[in-house]
Enzyme design. Structure first.
Site, mmCIF file in Angstrom:
data_model
loop_
_atom_site.group_PDB
_atom_site.id
_atom_site.type_symbol
_atom_site.label_atom_id
_atom_site.label_comp_id
_atom_site.label_asym_id
_atom_site.label_seq_id
_atom_site.Cartn_x
_atom_site.Cartn_y
_atom_site.Cartn_z
ATOM 1 N N ASP A 1 55.915 6.347 -25.814
ATOM 2 C CA ASP A 1 54.839 5.662 -25.118
ATOM 3 C C ASP A 1 54.554 6.502 -23.874
ATOM 4 O OD1 ASP A 1 52.864 4.015 -24.265
ATOM 5 O OD2 ASP A 1 54.021 2.167 -24.355
HETATM 6 C C1 BGC Z 1 50.592 1.677 -23.764
HETATM 7 C C2 BGC Z 1 50.441 2.119 -25.190
HETATM 8 C C3 BGC Z 1 49.239 3.001 -25.328
HETATM 9 C C4 BGC Z 1 49.387 4.178 -24.371
HETATM 10 C C5 BGC Z 1 48.215 5.140 -24.404
HETATM 11 C C6 BGC Z 1 50.570 2.848 -22.795
HETATM 12 O O1 BGC Z 1 50.483 2.391 -21.492
HETATM 13 O O2 BGC Z 1 51.784 0.956 -23.616
HETATM 14 O O3 BGC Z 1 50.336 1.000 -26.034
HETATM 15 O O4 BGC Z 1 49.074 3.414 -26.648
HETATM 16 O O5 BGC Z 1 49.484 3.688 -23.059
HETATM 17 O O6 BGC Z 1 47.084 4.579 -23.867
#
Ligand code: BGC
Length: 740
Positions: free
Chosen positions: A262
């Site tokens: 993530d």
């Molecule tokens: C989120 C993810 C997301 C990623 C990219 C993170 O803050 O938890 O779910 O895919 O950002 O935007």
């Protein structure tokens, strides 16, 4: 001489490159052979480049070898608009407006795997057209508390339901040559302190509740990517967690795809090398915040990794394994010449969004048949509430979208009743008048300076003069109202909505409350309101989907994918387990004391505390009758099967869909087990008067629990019950049987 000329002539007759095509580019060759061939041609620097980001959402390819880069994007409800290379700000493209599909809670509420397949296929076509290789979704974290700000991106409280629903989404999506990146693996069950929560959970709950949907995604959905979550488990961040990544995901489940961190979920080079993610994204290294010439070189798996290799501190075995996984991903997506072209904003996509929305909307209560609204009798409809007009596709965090169009509930209702009834609107309350996320603006001006008293007075006035009142409120994806990186402060609705509803209930007895949310809410007014509809963040087709249900064009067939508790104390995570809403920078240990007793498993155990609305609940505009369920045998063996059949009849006057649910009860077991667990469901369409036989085949899996001592699934011989039900609290019949 003659021979040489002949060879030359032959070569010229063959298609260009057919003779020399290297193995890694030859799509007729087995995947693993191509991966090994590419790997051996890559330099150390090239290998390091492909395992971390080169921009906010992309990672490098190997230009010298013609190996394409990887482009990811959120996910999961539509394809997020383009941002600048190294900023969260909008890139300002004018061709990146998408269709917003319903939030995943709504998809889960359809209880219809066909809708999942349609969803995955449709959103995948949009992603494909936008040249994305990985869509960051779907999400399958279990609904542990109704305060979790991201429940709307997930598929409810039950591991079986979410497993059945996630698999077709992945298959539909990946049929476009776009990888699913199933998130957030694992135990990311609330948002506050998501980077520093260390989850303490026993193995039974881990294997029986929190992991099954991920396992199904990997083994049945064959997901090509999975996203490690932000939180910690056993004291280590999941992006560098040996147990979750090495032992379970890659070891027990044999996952051959990539683990994508993530964004900013990696914190340690050595751990990430040894047993961590395969692709690092979004790290907030010093280089990044200081704006070094190439911040990405400072990623944990970039220069620091190179340094360690050069100093001989680590070898390249782990690196090669990560690169193999990345190459597999590339060959499946960016390097797949057979993938379709995709499409965007097609009528088919809007239609899919509307159908899924309509199958997911849940009719919670309908006393006195206030619904469907009969336009032969109803001439004036009052619509009250901010969610009737607020654009809800912008907000909520990373799933926020830029849509080509979004039809609000009010506009949907107006369009549907045009020429037949008059629609009057009153605001009722002011929630969040803003509408912006990462530079995408709704352009709506929702500012209203009137006092709550003035707003209620106007709403009551409007309600008194109408034949039917539809209140449309709920949560709205602002911080604390179903939004990433924040949880809700409590179960109750905000902005004084309870007062508005109470006033409306007094003003007009034909009141319909439509709650738009991805979470359960408290309903102190439940007894005073005859009709209640659970709507969701439906996306582009929000208005038409809701209007179709309210006016009866579509017979409601959605069922709750999670329990609605009366109060927060009825939720096991709050009653027994741990949860903290207070922000801190220290590591917070959160113990899941409730273990496997999540959602209806807890409600079933508490004989005295009844939920407000149970898991699996949902009404229709027709009626169904169940016959007595029967089994084809009284006993089964561990490697055998047993079939349970029940007749279901539509006894009403219109076509409808019933969700027939099968729960299994283990009557006696060595380890404690839930009263019953969902192990099958079927959505059946029935014409008036029609009867269908619905059958479920029960195998050992449905009877097993995870024995944490033996570390294996065990089906204990003894007495079981197959329970046929219309919800977790509406049992239609039971069939006893024995496992020999
Ligand atoms: C989120 C993810 C997301 C990623 C990219 C993170 O803050 O938890 O779910 O895919 O950002 O935007």
């Amino acid at each position: 001489m003659k021979k040489a000329i002949l060879t030359l002539a032959l070569a010229a007759a063959l298609p260009l490159g057919a003779q020399q095509k290297p193995v890694y580019l030859d799509e007729t060759k087995p995947l693993e052979q191509r991966v090994e061939d590419a790997l051996k041609r890559m330099t150390l620097q090239e290998k390091l480049k492909v395992i971390h980001a080169q921009s906010k959402f992309s990672s490098a390819g190997v230009p010298r070898l013609g190996i394409h880069e990887v482009w990811t994007d959120d996910g999961p409800h539509g394809v997020r608009p383009e941002v600048l290379w190294d900023e969260w700000d909008q890139a300002g493209w004018t061709n990146d407006s998408c269709v917003a599909f319903p939030a995943l809670t709504c998809l889960a509420a359809t209880w219809n795997p066909e809708m999942s397949l349609l969803y995955g296929k449709s959103v995948g076509e949009e992603a494909r057209f936008r040249e994305k290789d990985v869509l960051l979704g779907p999400g399958v974290n279990i609904y542990r508390t109704p305060l979790n700000g991201r429940n709307f991106e997930y598929m409810g409280e039950d591991p079986y339901l979410s497993s059945r629903m996630v698999v077709p989404y992945i298959q539909g999506l990946q049929s476009n040559g776009v990888a699913a990146c199933v998130k957030h693996y694992a135990l990311n069950n609330h948002e506050v302190n998501r980077h520093n929560t260390n989850v303490i959970v026993d193995d039974r709950a881990l294997y029986e509740i929190y992991l099954p949907a991920f396992k199904a995604a990997v083994q049945e959905g064959k997901a090509w990517a999975i996203m490690s979550s932000y939180n910690l488990y056993e004291g280590h961040h999941v992006g560098q967690n040996k147990r979750l990544l090495d032992d379970i995901l890659r070891g027990e489940w044999k996952f051959d795809g990539v683990v994508i961190s993530d964004w900013g979920g990696v914190h340690n080079t050595d751990q990430a090398i040894a047993h961590g993610i395969d692709m690092e994204f979004g790290s907030w290294t010093d280089g990044l915040s200081n704006g070094a010439s190439n911040a990405y070189d400072n990623y944990y798996l970039a220069n620091p990794y190179l340094q360690r290799i050069k100093e001989g501190k680590v070898g390249t075995k782990e690196l090669d394994d990560k690169v193999r996984r990345v190459l597999r991903l590339m060959f499946r997506t960016s390097m797949n010449s057979k993938k379709p072209f995709g499409s965007m904003c097609s009528e088919a996509h809007y239609e899919a969004a509307r159908r899924i929305g309509q199958e997911g909307i849940v009719l919670l209560k309908n006393e006195g048949n206030v619904l469907p609204i009969d336009l032969n009798k109803v001439k004036k409809i009052a619509v009250v509430g901010e969610n009737a007009i607020k654009m809800m596709t912008v907000g909520g965090g990373s799933s926020s979208l830029k849509v080509q169009r979004e039809i609000s509930p009010l506009d949907g209702i107006k369009a549907r009743v045009a020429g037949k009834a008059e629609v009057v609107y009153a605001r009722g309350y002011v929630g969040d008048a803003t509408g912006e996320y990462n530079g995408v603006v709704t352009g709506q001006n929702l500012k209203d300076d009137r006092t709550p008293e003035q707003l209620i007075a106007e709403a009551v006035e409007v309600a008194k003069g109408a034949d039917v009142v539809i209140f449309i409120g709920g949560l709205n994806k602002s911080a604390g109202q179903d939004c990433e990186d924040s949880d809700r402060a409590g179960l109750n609705l905000s902005y004084g909505q309870d007062n508005v509803i109470a006033a409306l209930a007094e003003a007009n007895k034909n009141l319909v409350v439509v709650n738009i949310s991805g979470n359960a809410i408290a309903m102190p007014w439940v007894d005073d309101v005859p009709a209640i509809v659970q709507d969701w963040y439906i996306g582009s087709e929000a208005g038409p989907a809701l209007a179709g249900i309210l006016m009866g064009d579509v017979n409601p067939s959605g069922r709750l994918p999670f329990t609605f508790p009366v109060a927060l104390e009825d939720v096991p995570a709050h009653k027994l387990g741990e949860y903290t809403g207070e922000r801190t920078r220290d590591t917070v240990n959160i113990k899941y004391n409730e273990s496997i007793f999540v959602g209806y498993r807890w409600a079933d155990k508490q004989k005295k505390v009844k939920p407000l609305f149970p898991f699996g609940h949902g009404l229709t505009y027709t009626t169904f009758e169940y016959g007595k369920p029967t089994a084809d045998a009284k006993t089964m063996t561990a490697d055998g099967k047993l079939t349970v059949t029940v007749a279901v009849t539509n006894t009403g006057s219109r076509e409808g869909q019933e969700v027939v649910q099968l729960y299994i009860a283990d009557k006696k077991s060595t380890l404690p087990r839930p009263v019953k667990e969902l192990k099958g469901f079927q959505k059946v369409k029935l014409a008036p008067g029609e009867t269908k036989q619905v059958s479920f085949t029960i195998e050992k899996d449905a009877l097993s629990y995870f024995d944490d001592q033996k570390h294996e699934w065990v089906a204990e011989p003894g007495k079981f019950e197959a329970i046929i039900a219309a919800s977790a609290a509406d049992i239609k019949g039971k069939v006893p049987f024995e496992l020999k």
